[in-house]
Design an enzyme around this catalytic site. Structure first.
Site, PDB file in Angstrom:
ATOM      1  N   GLU A   1       0.780  -1.283  -0.164  1.00 19.38           N
ATOM      2  CA  GLU A   1      -0.197  -0.037   0.053  1.00 19.38           C
ATOM      3  C   GLU A   1       0.786   1.582   0.014  1.00 19.38           C
ATOM      4  OE1 GLU A   1      -2.170   0.206   3.547  1.00 19.38           O
ATOM      5  OE2 GLU A   1      -3.245   2.383   3.286  1.00 19.38           O
TER       6      GLU A   1
ATOM      7  N   ASP B   1      -1.103  -1.239   5.905  1.00 20.65           N
ATOM      8  CA  ASP B   1      -1.166  -0.551   7.699  1.00 20.65           C
ATOM      9  C   ASP B   1      -1.804  -1.129   7.765  1.00 20.65           C
ATOM     10  OD1 ASP B   1       0.571   1.132   6.105  1.00 20.65           O
ATOM     11  OD2 ASP B   1      -0.399   2.627   5.749  1.00 20.65           O
TER      12      ASP B   1
ATOM     13  N   ASP C   1      -4.412   0.279   9.926  1.00 16.30           N
ATOM     14  CA  ASP C   1      -5.294   1.334  10.024  1.00 16.30           C
ATOM     15  C   ASP C   1      -6.750   0.654   9.604  1.00 16.30           C
ATOM     16  OD1 ASP C   1      -4.853   1.538   7.817  1.00 16.30           O
ATOM     17  OD2 ASP C   1      -3.829   3.775   8.626  1.00 16.30           O
TER      18      ASP C   1
ATOM     19  N   ASP D   1      -8.309   1.974   6.405  1.00 18.14           N
ATOM     20  CA  ASP D   1      -7.539   2.298   5.391  1.00 18.14           C
ATOM     21  C   ASP D   1      -7.413   0.603   5.662  1.00 18.14           C
ATOM     22  OD1 ASP D   1      -8.687   4.393   4.243  1.00 18.14           O
ATOM     23  OD2 ASP D   1      -6.661   5.713   3.990  1.00 18.14           O
TER      24      ASP D   1
END
Ligand code: TTJ
Length: 652
Positions: A438, A511, A513, A515
């Site tokens: 990403e 990541d 998180d 997203d």
């Protein structure tokens, strides 16, 4: 009803010994499947009684001692003496192989199939079995299995005494059967609540109005009791399957009829999804391999919808020529038939073979849909179906075009497509890995930090598109997705070929998180939809970057979740410094290699699909229109650094 029913209607065949000697011949296996099979034998009898209109309640109870009971409020197994056998009807049912009214085909119209080896098989494979028949008074009988020392063999399902009329008065009517599967027969004797609940729910959908109650008394802490009852039957079933999806019309199309002695019932509803979900049943038994009934149903639907589109001039575009599949894009349907003398075929004997079923179901589907199509009130429904099919046909044309273009391009241009890919030098696919990373900055670190021989890096710029919501043509247009397809080399959908896989480990690195969780979910959806064997064969992994760095001078400890953080702090000791990584991009190439990419040190999560159907539901929640469902799911599962049903940590 042909005539009054009594014990004479039960035909007698052979003894129970054979069942103990070769249980597999009768119930398929002695594993969990076989264990549940002997329960289905009993449940089927109770459901038959209800399906024939003589009972409306069935109750299943799991007990602490490992036994299970099934009760219906029907007419009760015959208690009178069966002339040929000279014993009660109850005794015949539980001691004679292949006995049971259902094999007479007169009183029971439709039965048999996969199950239908008879209640005596359940008795033969149980430690003990008790029956109660309620019919003015309570009748009781008990059977048990034991090892006979003098005869040096197992005696199976032997009556302890003849059927007793207790003379105790009762207002109830019906049959109660409780048995304990024999631990010497089965590999496991633990019933699965989930398996039983799933099957009873299915039976409740397939037999509208019957109330089926399931209670689990085995563990006080996990007490469970639930009643399945669906007055809408197949309509409720389709609505249940379409929960959380965007429906193209509110109520499923439904019909029930009889043709050439075959009972035929179906329900259909389309959603805006791109998948086809047709589930078929014969005599309440699922036929996942399909068969003649399913073929007849599909061809009936195709014919009616083709005719409807033509006669109403609904297709303006000359290029649109429908295939049957176009009409089934986004279609959820159940087709349920009940018939005599079923023949099963296929790898797992779950495919209906009877040729007469195709003709009957096709004719019935056409006749019933024709009535519905002519009803002006249904115009919006059928128009929506055609509109959906037009979209499907156009997408199919576009996909063919795209493929032709891709084929023509082959060679020089495909190199440009994978321009962003930093490939590895080794040509041995089984040792090679591709990291889908990403973000460009993390991609840059990964390129510098990697083992160039075996590790390729594919940075993703934006979010790749949501594969669930798009047709194949749109999926193919997306640049991120195209890059992944050409990098992996396998092709997609029907063209998918695992032999051409360029990297045996496909590692998603994003990541920790929300997203990142979203991107992982999107990629998994894409793999699930278009490259399923890639997941099934265990090639897809999730990389796990650390969340924290704890350090002091040259001592460094990484922590991958909060529970590891304290351990890391203890290791580094007083005066430590703490860095929390917010994203992959914060790590320098050496750190990324050391913590996440080095095969010697890293931990990967292997993505598995335990149950494709369940994954389908997950993907729908994650990707469909049910935004609340998606948020709840992501909130609950966003921590991909945690094992769950879909993923397990592996060291590879
Ligand atoms: C017998 O003759 C009277 C009409 O009903 C026929 C019959 O056998 N009905 C029947 C059987 N209802 N319920 C059963 C049954 C229920 C359980 C739980 C288990 C078994 C083996 C049969």
């Amino acid at each position: 009803m042909a005539h009054d029913y009594n014990s004479q209607d039960i035909k007698i065949l052979e003894g129970l010994e054979a069942v103990r000697v070769r249980p597999g011949m009768y119930i398929g296996s002695t594993g969990p499947k076989g264990l549940h099979h002997i329960l289905w034998e009993i449940v089927d009898n109770a459901i038959d009684e209800a399906a024939n209109g003589f009972a409306d309640k069935v109750e299943v109870i799991l007990y602490k001692d490992g036994s299970v009971s099934v009760e219906d409020n029907g007419r009760g197994i015959p208690t009178d003496i069966h002339k040929q056998a000279g014993v009660s009807g109850v005794q015949v049912v539980f001691t004679q192989l292949h006995a049971g009214g259902k094999f007479n085909n007169e009183n029971y119209s439709f039965s048999g199939g996969l199950h239908g080896v008879g209640a005596s098989v359940t008795n033969a494979l149980s430690e003990w079995l008790e029956v109660e028949v309620y019919n003015k008074t309570i009748y009781k009988m008990r059977f048990h299995s034991y090892y006979d020392k003098t005869r040096k063999k197992m005696i199976s399902g032997e009556p302890e005494e003849p059927l007793q009329n207790t003379r105790i008065k009762t207002d109830k009517h019906g049959t109660f059967v409780r048995f304990k599967p024999d631990k010497d027969v089965f590999e496991t004797v633990e019933f699965s609540l989930e398996t039983i609940a799933k099957r009873l729910r299915e039976l409740a959908f397939l037999n509208k109005g019957i109330s089926i109650k399931l209670t689990d008394l085995r563990d006080d802490e996990k007490f469970y009791s639930k009643t399945f009852k669906y007055d809408g039957g197949l309509v409720d079933y389709v609505l249940y399957l379409n929960e959380g999806k965007t429906k193209l019309y509110d109520l499923p199309v439904y019909a029930k009829t009889e043709k050439d002695g075959i009972l035929i019932e179906f329900a259909i509803q389309h959603t805006d999804s791109y998948t086809e979900s047709v589930f078929s049943f014969v005599n309440n038994i699922p036929t996942p391999e399909g068969g003649t009934h399913e073929v007849g149903f599909k061809s009936g639907v195709t014919k009616i919808l083709n005719d409807y589109a033509k006669s109403n001039n609904l297709v303006k575009d000359k290029d649109v020529v429908f295939t049957g599949e176009d009409f089934r894009e986004g279609m959820t349907a159940i087709i349920s038939v009940k018939m005599k003398n079923v023949e099963f075929e296929g790898q797992t004997k779950t495919k209906l073979g009877n040729p007469e079923a195709k003709a009957a179901v096709e004719a019935a589907t056409i006749e019933e849909l024709d009535v519905l199509v002519r009803n002006k009130k249904n115009k919006p429904i059928f128009d929506a179906m055609i509109k959906k099919a037009v979209g499907a046909a156009k997408a199919r044309n576009a996909a063919r075009h795209a493929k032709e273009i891709a084929r023509a391009k082959n060679g020089a241009d495909s190199a440009k497509l994978i321009g962003k890919l930093a490939s590895c030098s080794s040509r041995k696919a089984e040792f090679n890995e591709v990291f889908i990373v990403e973000g460009d900055s993390a991609g840059g670190s990964a390129k510098q930090g990697r083992d160039r021989q075996h590790q390729a890096i594919l940075p993703l710029r934006g979010k790749p598109l949501n594969a669930e919501k798009k047709s194949i043509a749109e999926v193919l247009k997306n640049e991120e997705i195209r890059t992944i397809i050409s990098a992996l080399g396998t092709g997609i959908g029907n063209d998918f070929n695992l032999d051409n896989l360029n990297y045996h480990k496909v590692i998603i690195l994003s990541d920790a998180d929300q997203d990142g969780a979203h991107i992982r979910a999107i990629l998994l959806t894409f793999f699930f939809r278009y490259m399923k064997p890639l997941i099934q064969e265990g090639h897809v992994y999730i990389g796990m970057p650390p969340l924290y760095k704890v350090y002091k001078k040259d001592v460094i400890e990484y922590a991958y979740d909060d529970s590891e953080l304290q351990k890391a702090i203890d290791k580094v000791g007083r005066g430590y410094q703490l860095q929390r990584y917010k994203g992959l991009g914060e790590m320098n190439p050496e750190q990324l290699w050391e913590t996440t990419m080095d095969p010697q040190k890293r931990v990967l999560m292997q993505v598995t699909i335990e149950d494709a159907a369940e994954a389908e539901k997950l993907i729908t929640t994650l990707m469909g229109d049910d935004i609340d469902g998606r948020k709840a799911y992501i909130a609950e599962h966003a921590d991909f650094n945690k094992e769950d049903t879909f993923m397990s940590k592996v060291n590879v």
